[in-house]
Every structure is written in structure tokens, then in C-alpha cells.
Design a protein around this motif. Structure first.
Motif, short mmCIF file in Angstrom:
data_model
loop_
_atom_site.label_atom_id
_atom_site.label_comp_id
_atom_site.label_asym_id
_atom_site.label_seq_id
_atom_site.Cartn_x
_atom_site.Cartn_y
_atom_site.Cartn_z
N HIS A 132 -50.51 18.48 -40.12
CA HIS A 132 -51.96 18.36 -40.06
C HIS A 132 -52.37 18.06 -38.63
O HIS A 132 -51.63 17.44 -37.86
N ILE A 133 -53.56 18.52 -38.26
CA ILE A 133 -54.03 18.37 -36.87
C ILE A 133 -55.37 17.64 -36.81
O ILE A 133 -56.09 17.77 -35.83
N SER A 134 -55.69 16.87 -37.85
CA SER A 134 -56.88 16.03 -37.88
C SER A 134 -58.14 16.86 -38.21
O SER A 134 -58.05 18.02 -38.59
N SER A 135 -59.30 16.23 -38.07
CA SER A 135 -60.56 16.85 -38.49
C SER A 135 -61.26 17.54 -37.33
O SER A 135 -61.59 16.90 -36.34
N PRO A 136 -61.52 18.84 -37.45
CA PRO A 136 -62.28 19.53 -36.39
C PRO A 136 -63.74 19.08 -36.32
O PRO A 136 -64.42 19.38 -35.34
N ILE A 137 -64.21 18.35 -37.32
CA ILE A 137 -65.59 17.87 -37.33
C ILE A 137 -65.70 16.54 -36.60
O ILE A 137 -66.55 16.35 -35.72
#
Length: 417
Positions: A323-328
Motif C-alpha cells: 500500500h502507498i497511503s492515501s492520494p487524497i
């Protein structure tokens, strides 16, 4: 006692001047607001402060309610007001009445700006700490949360704060250092795409490394592929595994005790570095980085250097997924991780989905030098699922596989190379 505590700081109030300086006028307004809210006034006290440097003094008021209290103070020189409403919810839920009282008072003072806070106080059952509101900060400006009916476990491990809750929304929920990790009722949103995007794209995964993943969810999904003969689970914190065995069997389904699983409690980065340095070290078809966030003890496992070492552990045709975290809420973090992955791997495919427990659209990625999961057609995904006897998935299927790589424009712009 269990209750709701509301506070509000009002600035630039455009109400009648008397409400800021006249205790009689202020008291009359408060009585009407209390009556309209359905709360019960028991007693009251107001005090007007003297003038100071030619400015009128403010008024402090305290209203004793059968349900608890209302307190307020006016600052006429600043056109400001502070409000404090607390109600006990022990015998009946007075929350809606408290909300109405606060809203009516705010409307009367007509502030240009206001800051409000809502605090759940106490518990119906102090032993279980039920009705606790669990908040997680997504960034410095945003938070969201869920209510817990029971706190099952709280401990400070060697590495982090570990908590397990019973919740109405998600069943049992695991939290580490104040951040949601997984829950019984939504774990499939995270674990199924994390695992199957890479595993189904691989012709026949036999050896797998999961770094992190102490709840056993990724291992459980990986063991659905019958070709898997060996899975190394490198988890930093043994207490996470112990708590998962105790409280989260519906997530790991016994995978933590599967004979094909090798459990290595310790530093995953050290394990990867050791294997990469040896010509006869362990090699894997799929590596799953099922980690906590980059600003946690897992920070070093999100670096270019670590990705390069993981690449050395991959067999031909192998891939990593993470996972690469939230783009928001953390777009810069997503951008940096994608840049680091692209500096190491020839093929990097970001994808995304909404994860309910995380409260947002969440980014993931699959990286390899040869394997491209985005090239797999839905019909081929379904064929491989059927061939491998994988059934009963709650999120992932052929059409979803393709849709995961259909990125919204803002995400596409963020991750484009």
C-alpha cells in the motif's frame, strides 16, 4: 458518567450588543434556549465584569441543568463568546438536546467564525469503557472515527501501542499507535486486492514473503492459491501475532498456524538485507509488504534502498505488492513512494480502492521487472481463479481486477512517471 461535552469558540459575533454586556438579557436568552432544547433548568448564576480601559466588561453565566450544565462567557471587546454544554447520558440519551442548545445559542450570537468540539465523556460501563469514540487523524487537518462498544485489550508493546476493540460497525478492530489496521467486517477490502492482484497475475506462486501482516490476513488470502508451498511471515512485533490469534481468528482463519507458514518475529528489513546479501538466500515469487504507515516504525521499509533489496529476493517473474497511503490526504507521500518504486523496478502499476476502515480512497501498487498485472484481462483472471479453486471472495474478481487500475484523473496525475 457517560455523556456528551460540546464546546464552541465564537468570533466576530453580530448579535445584539446587550447579549454581550447585559446579564439580564443574556440570562433571558439562555432560559429560552434551554427550554426550547427540552433540557431542564435547575438554577443559574450570572456575573457582569466591570469596565476595563474604557471597554464594557463581559458576562459569565453558569446554568445548572438537571442533565448537567451550560456555561458561557462573553468578550465584548473582541465580539467573542465561549460556550460549554455538557449533558449526562446515563439514564437517557440527551445528545440531541445538547446539540440543539448549542446550535440555537450559536445562531443567536451570529458569529463570523466559530470553532466547535464534540467530546464523548466517560462510559456506560467503566470496566469495558464502552461508547468510546475512536478517532484517527488522516493528516494535520482531517480526522474520522468510529464508536467502540468494548475495549478488549490495551498494551504497550516493545514497539507500539496496541489496542483491540469491539465495535458496532466493524466487529473486532485492531489499532496500532492510534491508527486503524484491520477489522473483522472490512478486512477483505484491503487484503484481497493487496494479495490477489499480484498472485493471480503470477503463473504459479510457490514461495511468498509477507513483511508485516501480523494479523494473518495477507497470509490467509495467499494460501488460497494451491501452488503456495512456503510463506515466510516476517513480523516485527510478536504481540500483534499473539493478539491476532486471541481476538481475530475470523481474519487469519488459522493461517498463522498453517504448516506452510514460517513465522519470523523480528526486523523485516534486517531479514531482507541478510537474504539479499547471500547467494543462497531465500528467493520469492511474491513479496507482500503489509506494513503500518511510512511515519511509523516501518519507515525504513518504504525507502528506495529497501525496495532494491526486495528486488534481489524476487525470482524471475516475481513481483512485490504494497500500500502507498492515501492520494487524497497524503498525496506527497504517494508521489514519493511511486518515484522510489520506479527508480528500482521496470514495471510499476499503481491501483486504488476505497477502504471503509481507513475512511478514504487508498493507494496500492504492484512492482516487478517482468510481471504486469494490468495486462491481465478479466476473463483470464476468472479462468485462473476457477482453475485454482479460489471461491468465496468478497471483493476481488476479474472485472474488479481491471477496474483497480482505472485511476481517477487526480490520482493518475499524482503517480504519472
Amino acid at each position: 458518567m457517560q455523556g456528551l461535552h460540546l464546546t464552541a469558540d465564537l468570533y466576530g459575533c453580530r448579535c445584539e450588543t446587550a447579549l454581550m454586556t447585559d446579564a439580564v438579557a443574556l440570562a433571558d436568552m439562555c432560559r429560552r434556549a434551554v427550554q426550547a432544547s427540552g433540557l431542564t433548568l435547575v438554577d443559574e448564576k450570572y456575573h457582569t465584569f466591570p469596565e476595563w480601559q474604557g471597554q464594557p466588561g463581559g458576562v459569565t453565566g453558569a446554568v445548572l441543568l438537571a442533565e448537567s450544565h451550560l456555561a458561557l462567557h462573553t468578550w465584548p471587546e473582541r465580539a467573542g463568546v465561549t460556550l460549554d454544554v455538557y449533558v449526562c447520558n446515563f439514564s437517557t440519551d440527551n445528545s440531541a438536546k445538547a446539540e440543539r442548545l448549542l446550535n440555537d445559542l450559536m445562531a443567536t450570537f451570529a458569529p463570523q467564525q466559530c470553532i466547535t468540539n464534540r467530546i464523548l465523556r466517560g462510559s456506560r460501563d467503566p470496566q469495558s469503557q464502552s461508547d468510546e469514540l475512536l478517532l484517527e487523524w488522516l493528516n494535520d487537518h482531517s480526522a474520522f472515527g468510529f464508536k467502540a462498544t468494548r475495549r478488549l485489550e490495551t498494551m504497550r508493546t516493545r514497539y507500539q501501542q496496541l489496542e483491540v476493540f469491539e465495535t458496532p460497525q466493524w466487529g473486532r478492530l485492531l489499532r496500532l499507535d492510534g491508527r486503524y489496521m484491520t477489522s473483522e467486517r472490512d478486512e477483505f477490502f484491503y487484503h484481497e486486492p493487496m494479495v490477489h492482484v499480484a498472485a493471480i497475475a503470477h503463473e504459479q506462486p510457490r514461495t511468498v514473503l509477507v513483511v508485516g501482516g501480523g494479523d494473518g490476513g495477507s497470509a490467509e488470502e495467499m494460501f488460497k492459491h494451491p501452488s503456495v508451498q512456503r510463506l515466510v511471515l516476517a513480523e516485527l512485533d510478536g504481540d500483534v501475532v499473539d493478539m491476532a490469534r486471541k481476538y481475530l481468528p475470523s481474519i487469519h482463519h488459522g493461517s498463522l498456524d498453517d504448516p506452510r507458514l514460517e513465522l519470523r518475529i523480528g526486523d523485516g528489513a534486517a531479514y531482507v538485507a541478510e537474504q539479499a546479501s547471500r547467494s543462497d538466500g531465500d528467493r520469492f515469487d511474491v513479496v507482500v509488504l503489509d506494513l503500518t504507515d511510512p511515519d511509523t516504525p516501518a519507515q525504513q521499509l518504504y525507502t528506495r534502498e529497501f525496495f532494491a533489496q526486495v528486488r534481489q529476493l524476487l525470482r524471475p517473474g516475481g513481483a512485490i505488492t504494497l500500500h502507498i497511503s492515501s492520494p487524497i490526504f497524503t498525496p506527497e507521500r504517494v508521489r514519493q513512494l511511486m518515484a522510489a518504486l520506479r527508480s528500482v523496478f521496470g514495471i510499476v502499476r499503481p491501483f486504488g480502492l476505497y477502504v471503509p476502515l481507513y475512511g478514504t480512497y487508498w493507494g496500492m501498487a504492484c512492482a516487478s521487472d517482468t510481471l504486469d498485472p494490468a495486462a491481465l484481462e478479466p476473463a483470464e483472471v476468472e479462468r485462473r481463479l476457477a482453475e485454482r479453486g479460489i471461491a468465496g471472495l468478497r471483493y476481488y474478481n476479474g472485472e474488479v481486477h481491471r477496474a483497480l487500475f482505472a485511476l481517477p484523473n487526480y490520482y493518475r496525475e499524482l503517480v504519472q512517471g
